[in-house]
Design an enzyme around this catalytic site. Structure first.
Site, PDB file in Angstrom:
ATOM      1  N   LYS A 108      55.314  28.329  18.481  1.00  0.00           N
ATOM      2  CA  LYS A 108      54.017  27.808  18.923  1.00  0.00           C
ATOM      3  C   LYS A 108      54.064  26.290  19.021  1.00  0.00           C
ATOM      4  CE  LYS A 108      51.656  26.999  14.584  1.00  0.00           C
ATOM      5  NZ  LYS A 108      50.583  27.208  13.652  1.00  0.00           N
ATOM      6  N   LYS A 113      54.646  26.406   4.981  1.00  0.00           N
ATOM      7  CA  LYS A 113      54.492  24.979   4.671  1.00  0.00           C
ATOM      8  C   LYS A 113      55.087  24.627   3.317  1.00  0.00           C
ATOM      9  CE  LYS A 113      50.441  23.883   7.497  1.00  0.00           C
ATOM     10  NZ  LYS A 113      49.042  23.479   7.489  1.00  0.00           N
ATOM     11  N   LYS A 118      52.049  20.285  15.777  1.00  0.00           N
ATOM     12  CA  LYS A 118      52.334  18.865  15.503  1.00  0.00           C
ATOM     13  C   LYS A 118      53.580  18.709  14.638  1.00  0.00           C
ATOM     14  CE  LYS A 118      48.355  19.711  12.786  1.00  0.00           C
ATOM     15  NZ  LYS A 118      46.964  19.957  13.065  1.00  0.00           N
TER      16      LYS A 118
HETATM   17  P1  TYM Z   1      44.431  23.312  13.136  1.00  0.00           P
HETATM   18  O1  TYM Z   1      43.810  21.985  12.885  1.00  0.00           O
HETATM   19  O2  TYM Z   1      45.868  23.485  12.825  1.00  0.00           O
HETATM   20  O3  TYM Z   1      44.241  23.726  14.651  1.00  0.00           O
HETATM   21  C1  TYM Z   1      42.981  23.715  15.283  1.00  0.00           C
HETATM   22  C2  TYM Z   1      42.847  24.917  16.202  1.00  0.00           C
HETATM   23  O4  TYM Z   1      43.886  24.931  17.199  1.00  0.00           O
HETATM   24  C3  TYM Z   1      44.482  26.202  17.247  1.00  0.00           C
HETATM   25  N1  TYM Z   1      45.901  26.054  17.653  1.00  0.00           N
HETATM   26  C4  TYM Z   1      46.477  26.703  18.675  1.00  0.00           C
HETATM   27  N2  TYM Z   1      46.002  27.585  19.564  1.00  0.00           N
HETATM   28  C5  TYM Z   1      46.861  28.048  20.517  1.00  0.00           C
HETATM   29  N3  TYM Z   1      48.166  27.662  20.608  1.00  0.00           N
HETATM   30  C6  TYM Z   1      48.680  26.776  19.737  1.00  0.00           C
HETATM   31  N4  TYM Z   1      49.953  26.384  19.844  1.00  0.00           N
HETATM   32  C7  TYM Z   1      47.823  26.255  18.710  1.00  0.00           C
HETATM   33  N5  TYM Z   1      48.017  25.370  17.696  1.00  0.00           N
HETATM   34  C8  TYM Z   1      46.830  25.266  17.060  1.00  0.00           C
HETATM   35  C9  TYM Z   1      44.356  26.743  15.833  1.00  0.00           C
HETATM   36  O5  TYM Z   1      44.472  28.150  15.798  1.00  0.00           O
HETATM   37  C10 TYM Z   1      42.973  26.253  15.460  1.00  0.00           C
HETATM   38  O6  TYM Z   1      41.987  27.145  15.920  1.00  0.00           O
HETATM   39  N6  TYM Z   1      43.006  26.071   9.224  1.00  0.00           N
HETATM   40  C11 TYM Z   1      42.552  25.529  10.495  1.00  0.00           C
HETATM   41  C12 TYM Z   1      41.369  24.584  10.373  1.00  0.00           C
HETATM   42  C13 TYM Z   1      40.155  25.150   9.728  1.00  0.00           C
HETATM   43  C14 TYM Z   1      39.270  26.116  10.265  1.00  0.00           C
HETATM   44  C15 TYM Z   1      38.228  26.270   9.303  1.00  0.00           C
HETATM   45  C16 TYM Z   1      39.255  26.874  11.440  1.00  0.00           C
HETATM   46  C17 TYM Z   1      39.630  24.765   8.524  1.00  0.00           C
HETATM   47  N7  TYM Z   1      38.480  25.438   8.277  1.00  0.00           N
HETATM   48  C18 TYM Z   1      37.195  27.168   9.510  1.00  0.00           C
HETATM   49  C19 TYM Z   1      38.219  27.766  11.634  1.00  0.00           C
HETATM   50  C20 TYM Z   1      37.187  27.911  10.671  1.00  0.00           C
HETATM   51  C21 TYM Z   1      43.706  24.744  11.106  1.00  0.00           C
HETATM   52  O7  TYM Z   1      44.601  24.333  10.425  1.00  0.00           O
HETATM   53  O8  TYM Z   1      43.570  24.458  12.402  1.00  0.00           O
END
Ligand code: TYM
Length: 332
Positions: free
Chosen positions: A195, A112, A198
């Site tokens: 993957k 990023k 967004k």
């Molecule tokens: P975020 O908001 O990017 O995504 C939310 C969840 O979706 C999963 N994900 C995917 N799984 C499979 N294939 C894909 N293409 C795909 N794209 C996204 C992500 O793995 C995630 O589980 N850092 C985290 C948010 C967060 C969090 C936490 C998660 C903040 N605090 C504490 C767990 C525990 C994030 O950016 O997710």
């Protein structure tokens, strides 16, 4: 009952199919067996620039989608991260036991910050994974249901928990990643080696839960497939078709083998046409329920306020223990 915690960022107008299959759908299932905490991580959402009005709306839309998908606020604790002040409070403490080099090795940060330019990337983006560790450790979570892209952040979380426990005395439970292999990485429909995300290069590679069904169908029909015409599952040589089969299988519960058999002798076009129907059928009721929850934002806000209060009952107890172990004076 074992605890789970997970979070999702309100950084888009809609969740996408990767979020749904990789994470949120599993959150719903875990409510039966676990004491579940799910949060919309708006503090994380301001690490890369944002617009206040848009953020507020996306936070509500995110919560509404979670409810629509089946998170039950009676059984689970559903809340917004910024309404629970212990998150940044614990994050500060954890920042102070995180190595600069350790944080510099986080691949999501490297990706990023490279995209934004090293000078423009914020310090918040740099410490993002430490805030994520705080989210998890505050609730003494045993398991964290996420997609594959979060594995490194969970390893950091475990390292920090271990370090704190050995330095200051046992305080945190050791969280395990809960990553379902089959759906841990849903890929982009236009670039099936990347993957689904967004920040994808083309909007056609991304299926959003809240977009118009006709558009979803069109995107699936124009998904990039592979050379040859046979429908087989082989992510190495046929990443496009394999991704479609993964999605199909995950949404219908039919095994990949069963699908391959059923499509023997048929073409990519048949598979895509049927998959488009499957996806739209799953998504349509989610859209309807999301709309319903958004009709009454005051009610939604109230529900989230109750969730924040429930979350604080747990997070404040953990933070109190942390502050004591660290050597801070007890509040009067
Ligand atoms: P975020 O908001 O990017 O995504 C939310 C969840 O979706 C999963 N994900 C995917 N799984 C499979 N294939 C894909 N293409 C795909 N794209 C996204 C992500 O793995 C995630 O589980 N850092 C985290 C948010 C967060 C969090 C936490 C998660 C903040 N605090 C504490 C767990 C525990 C994030 O950016 O997710």
């Amino acid at each position: 009952r074992p605890r789970v915690l997970s979070g999702i960022q309100p950084t888009a107008d809609s969740f996408h199919l990767g979020n749904y299959l990789g994470a949120v759908r599993n959150w719903v299932a875990l409510q039966d067996s676990h004491d579940a905490f799910y949060c919309v991580v708006d503090l994380h959402a301001i690490t890369a620039g944002h617009e206040p009005k848009v953020l507020r709306q996306r936070t509500r839309v995110s919560a509404a989608q979670l409810l629509a998908i089946g998170i039950d606020p009676e059984r689970s604790t559903l809340f917004v991260q910024s309404q629970v002040p212990e998150h940044p409070q614990l994050a500060w403490v954890l920042n102070c036991i995180t190595g600069f080099g350790e944080a510099s090795r986080m691949t999501q940060f490297k990706d990023k910050s490279a995209k934004q330019g090293a000078e423009r990337a914020s310090v918040g983006l740099f410490t993002y994974p430490v805030l994520q560790a705080a989210d998890i450790l505050l609730y003494q979570a045993d398991a964290v249901p996420v997609g594959e892209d979060q594995r490194q952040h969970l390893e950091l979380t475990r390292d920090l928990a271990q370090r704190f426990n050995t330095t200051f005395g046992k305080t945190f439970a050791m969280p395990e990643p809960y990553i379902i292999k089959d759906t841990a990485k849903i890929t982009d429909l236009q670039d099936p080696t990347a993957k689904m995300s967004k920040s994808a290069s083309s909007p056609n590679g991304l299926i959003e839960l809240l977009e118009e069904p006709a558009r979803i169908a069109k995107k699936i029909r124009s998904a990039v497939t592979d050379t040859g015409r046979e429908i087989v599952y082989d992510p190495e040589t046929k990443p496009g078709v394999s991704n479609l089969l993964t999605i199909y299988s995950a949404l219908t519960g039919r095994s990949i083998d069963d699908l391959v058999l059923a499509y023997a002798g048929k073409g990519y076009g048949d598979l895509k046409k049927d998959l488009a129907e499957v996806v739209v059928e799953v998504i349509r009721p989610i859209q309807e329920r999301t709309r319903m929850y958004l009709e009454d934002p005051a009610q939604l806000d109230k529900l989230l306020a109750i969730g924040a209060e429930k979350a604080r009952a747990v997070s404040s107890a953990t933070l109190r223990r942390v502050y004591d172990r660290i050597g801070f004076l007890a509040p009067a």
